[in-house]
Scaffold this motif. Sequence first.
Motif, PDB file in Angstrom:
ATOM      1  N   GLU A   4       0.852  -1.094  -0.132  1.00  0.00           N
ATOM      2  CA  GLU A   4       0.052   0.073   0.038  1.00  0.00           C
ATOM      3  C   GLU A   4       0.825   1.411   0.199  1.00  0.00           C
ATOM      4  N   LEU A   5       1.934   1.179   0.674  1.00  0.00           N
ATOM      5  CA  LEU A   5       2.835   2.542   0.624  1.00  0.00           C
ATOM      6  C   LEU A   5       3.560   2.572  -0.580  1.00  0.00           C
ATOM      7  N   SER A   6       3.722   1.395  -1.414  1.00  0.00           N
ATOM      8  CA  SER A   6       4.051   1.696  -2.778  1.00  0.00           C
ATOM      9  C   SER A   6       3.287   2.176  -3.726  1.00  0.00           C
ATOM     10  N   ARG A   7       1.864   1.875  -3.407  1.00  0.00           N
ATOM     11  CA  ARG A   7       0.745   2.760  -4.399  1.00  0.00           C
ATOM     12  C   ARG A   7       0.796   3.883  -3.860  1.00  0.00           C
ATOM     13  N   ILE A   8       1.028   4.514  -2.593  1.00  0.00           N
ATOM     14  CA  ILE A   8       1.123   6.015  -2.332  1.00  0.00           C
ATOM     15  C   ILE A   8       2.201   6.859  -2.514  1.00  0.00           C
ATOM     16  N   LEU A   9       3.335   6.136  -2.401  1.00  0.00           N
ATOM     17  CA  LEU A   9       4.637   7.001  -2.608  1.00  0.00           C
ATOM     18  C   LEU A   9       5.017   7.072  -4.095  1.00  0.00           C
ATOM     19  N   PRO A  10       5.885   7.762  -4.537  1.00  0.00           N
ATOM     20  CA  PRO A  10       6.475   7.776  -5.925  1.00  0.00           C
ATOM     21  C   PRO A  10       7.267   6.601  -5.954  1.00  0.00           C
ATOM     22  N   ASP A  58       8.743   2.651  -4.594  1.00  0.00           N
ATOM     23  CA  ASP A  58       8.473   1.497  -4.041  1.00  0.00           C
ATOM     24  C   ASP A  58       8.843   1.711  -2.544  1.00  0.00           C
ATOM     25  N   ALA A  59       8.159   1.305  -1.511  1.00  0.00           N
ATOM     26  CA  ALA A  59       8.620   1.490  -0.106  1.00  0.00           C
ATOM     27  C   ALA A  59       9.601   0.321   0.138  1.00  0.00           C
ATOM     28  N   ASP A  60      10.711   0.780   0.871  1.00  0.00           N
ATOM     29  CA  ASP A  60      11.723   0.004   1.303  1.00  0.00           C
ATOM     30  C   ASP A  60      11.295  -0.852   2.493  1.00  0.00           C
ATOM     31  N   GLU A  61      12.194  -1.876   2.946  1.00  0.00           N
ATOM     32  CA  GLU A  61      11.950  -2.383   4.248  1.00  0.00           C
ATOM     33  C   GLU A  61      11.954  -1.772   5.277  1.00  0.00           C
ATOM     34  N   GLY A  62      12.894  -0.515   5.546  1.00  0.00           N
ATOM     35  CA  GLY A  62      12.999   0.242   6.793  1.00  0.00           C
ATOM     36  C   GLY A  62      11.759   1.068   6.807  1.00  0.00           C
ATOM     37  N   LEU A  63      11.322   1.437   5.765  1.00  0.00           N
ATOM     38  CA  LEU A  63      10.012   2.394   5.783  1.00  0.00           C
ATOM     39  C   LEU A  63       8.921   1.697   6.285  1.00  0.00           C
ATOM     40  N   THR A  64       8.825   0.690   5.575  1.00  0.00           N
ATOM     41  CA  THR A  64       7.753  -0.491   5.998  1.00  0.00           C
ATOM     42  C   THR A  64       7.446  -0.794   7.219  1.00  0.00           C
ATOM     43  N   ARG A  65       8.737  -1.199   7.866  1.00  0.00           N
ATOM     44  CA  ARG A  65       9.004  -1.405   9.362  1.00  0.00           C
ATOM     45  C   ARG A  65       8.425  -0.301  10.182  1.00  0.00           C
ATOM     46  N   LEU A  66       9.027   0.860   9.789  1.00  0.00           N
ATOM     47  CA  LEU A  66       8.796   2.080  10.593  1.00  0.00           C
ATOM     48  C   LEU A  66       7.088   2.349  10.906  1.00  0.00           C
ATOM     49  N   VAL A  67       6.583   2.290   9.567  1.00  0.00           N
ATOM     50  CA  VAL A  67       5.212   2.710   9.373  1.00  0.00           C
ATOM     51  C   VAL A  67       4.194   1.568  10.133  1.00  0.00           C
ATOM     52  N   PHE A  68       4.503   0.375   9.830  1.00  0.00           N
ATOM     53  CA  PHE A  68       3.904  -0.557  10.637  1.00  0.00           C
ATOM     54  C   PHE A  68       4.085  -0.663  12.163  1.00  0.00           C
ATOM     55  N   ALA A  69       5.195  -0.500  12.623  1.00  0.00           N
ATOM     56  CA  ALA A  69       5.492  -0.122  14.066  1.00  0.00           C
ATOM     57  C   ALA A  69       4.877   0.776  14.732  1.00  0.00           C
ATOM     58  N   ALA A  70       4.513   1.899  14.061  1.00  0.00           N
ATOM     59  CA  ALA A  70       3.723   3.042  14.515  1.00  0.00           C
ATOM     60  C   ALA A  70       2.154   2.625  14.502  1.00  0.00           C
ATOM     61  N   LEU A  71       1.724   1.904  13.643  1.00  0.00           N
ATOM     62  CA  LEU A  71       0.295   1.269  13.679  1.00  0.00           C
ATOM     63  C   LEU A  71       0.189   0.455  14.684  1.00  0.00           C
ATOM     64  N   ASP A  72       1.038  -0.520  14.998  1.00  0.00           N
ATOM     65  CA  ASP A  72       1.124  -1.422  15.825  1.00  0.00           C
ATOM     66  C   ASP A  72       1.038  -1.050  17.167  1.00  0.00           C
ATOM     67  N   GLY A  73       2.000  -0.096  17.437  1.00  0.00           N
ATOM     68  CA  GLY A  73       2.106   0.572  18.597  1.00  0.00           C
ATOM     69  C   GLY A  73       0.660   1.342  18.984  1.00  0.00           C
ATOM     70  N   LEU A  74      -0.118   1.928  17.994  1.00  0.00           N
ATOM     71  CA  LEU A  74      -1.262   2.803  18.224  1.00  0.00           C
ATOM     72  C   LEU A  74      -2.382   1.789  18.693  1.00  0.00           C
ATOM     73  N   VAL A  75      -2.296   0.501  18.110  1.00  0.00           N
ATOM     74  CA  VAL A  75      -3.360  -0.465  18.285  1.00  0.00           C
ATOM     75  C   VAL A  75      -3.102  -1.114  19.886  1.00  0.00           C
ATOM     76  N   LEU A  76      -1.915  -1.122  20.258  1.00  0.00           N
ATOM     77  CA  LEU A  76      -1.670  -1.747  21.324  1.00  0.00           C
ATOM     78  C   LEU A  76      -2.043  -0.664  22.475  1.00  0.00           C
ATOM     79  N   HIS A  77      -1.721   0.590  22.438  1.00  0.00           N
ATOM     80  CA  HIS A  77      -2.063   1.692  23.330  1.00  0.00           C
ATOM     81  C   HIS A  77      -3.428   1.807  23.293  1.00  0.00           C
ATOM     82  N   GLN A  78      -4.311   1.756  22.183  1.00  0.00           N
ATOM     83  CA  GLN A  78      -5.721   1.733  22.412  1.00  0.00           C
ATOM     84  C   GLN A  78      -6.356   0.718  23.323  1.00  0.00           C
ATOM     85  N   LEU A  79      -5.669  -0.635  22.888  1.00  0.00           N
ATOM     86  CA  LEU A  79      -6.136  -1.929  23.629  1.00  0.00           C
ATOM     87  C   LEU A  79      -6.210  -1.764  24.764  1.00  0.00           C
TER      88      LEU A  79
END
Length: 221
Positions: free
Chosen positions: A145-151, A153-174
């Motif tokens: 999905e990031l590769s569709r959004i950005l000019p 392709d997303a590399d592994e570092g950016l992918t992990r960074l974005v997913f880690a943010a989402l995962d942390g938000l889910v955990l905190h809300q939980l």
Amino acid sequence: MTETDETGRPAKPRKQVSYGTGRLALLDAAIRVVARGGLRKLTYRAVAEEAGVTHGLVVHHFGSRDALIEEALAHTVRTSLNISALETGSGRVADFSAGISDMVTDDPDTQAFQYELLLEARRRPELLGQVRGLYDEYFDATRRELSRILPEDADEGLTRLVFAALDGLVLHQLVFGEPGVTEAALARLRTLLRLLDADGDGEGDVGDAGDGDGAARPDQA
């Protein structure tokens, strides 16, 4: 004759599980058992009692406790991917992860189950391969999905960074609740993604005010 449980007390009436949905009903029951009591509470008997079925039915469907764990984890990942809008295919920043806070509010047990398995994998390395393989589905969906959004392709570092943010938000809300905090943080994350889209080709995002961040992209300044 009235059935009794192992303590001699009358057993709970068994719920009727429809043919064709029985396996999913048992997976959902396993998820609830682990979400409430941790993996140590996951037994055939506990799942059967939660689902309102016979002990033998759980054995018939899964054969082993490890198979039940693996299939339940796969089920939670599929459910989360479908609900969270992690991969919409639209390539629009405004759509990215639009359902995350509602996902946690509506079905906290599914998320709690996954975190229980992550922690258990630290204590039981034999689970690590299953957890890693299934979480790769999250990483792959995020990267696509990031590769569709950005000019580019997303590399592994950016992918992990974005997913880690989402995962942390889910955990905190939980743990803390506060879905509004999750939504505000997601709005800021989408702002950062717009800044990375330096070409300004995120169709439909120019006038997006729904995120509430009010931030202009570089090409809008």
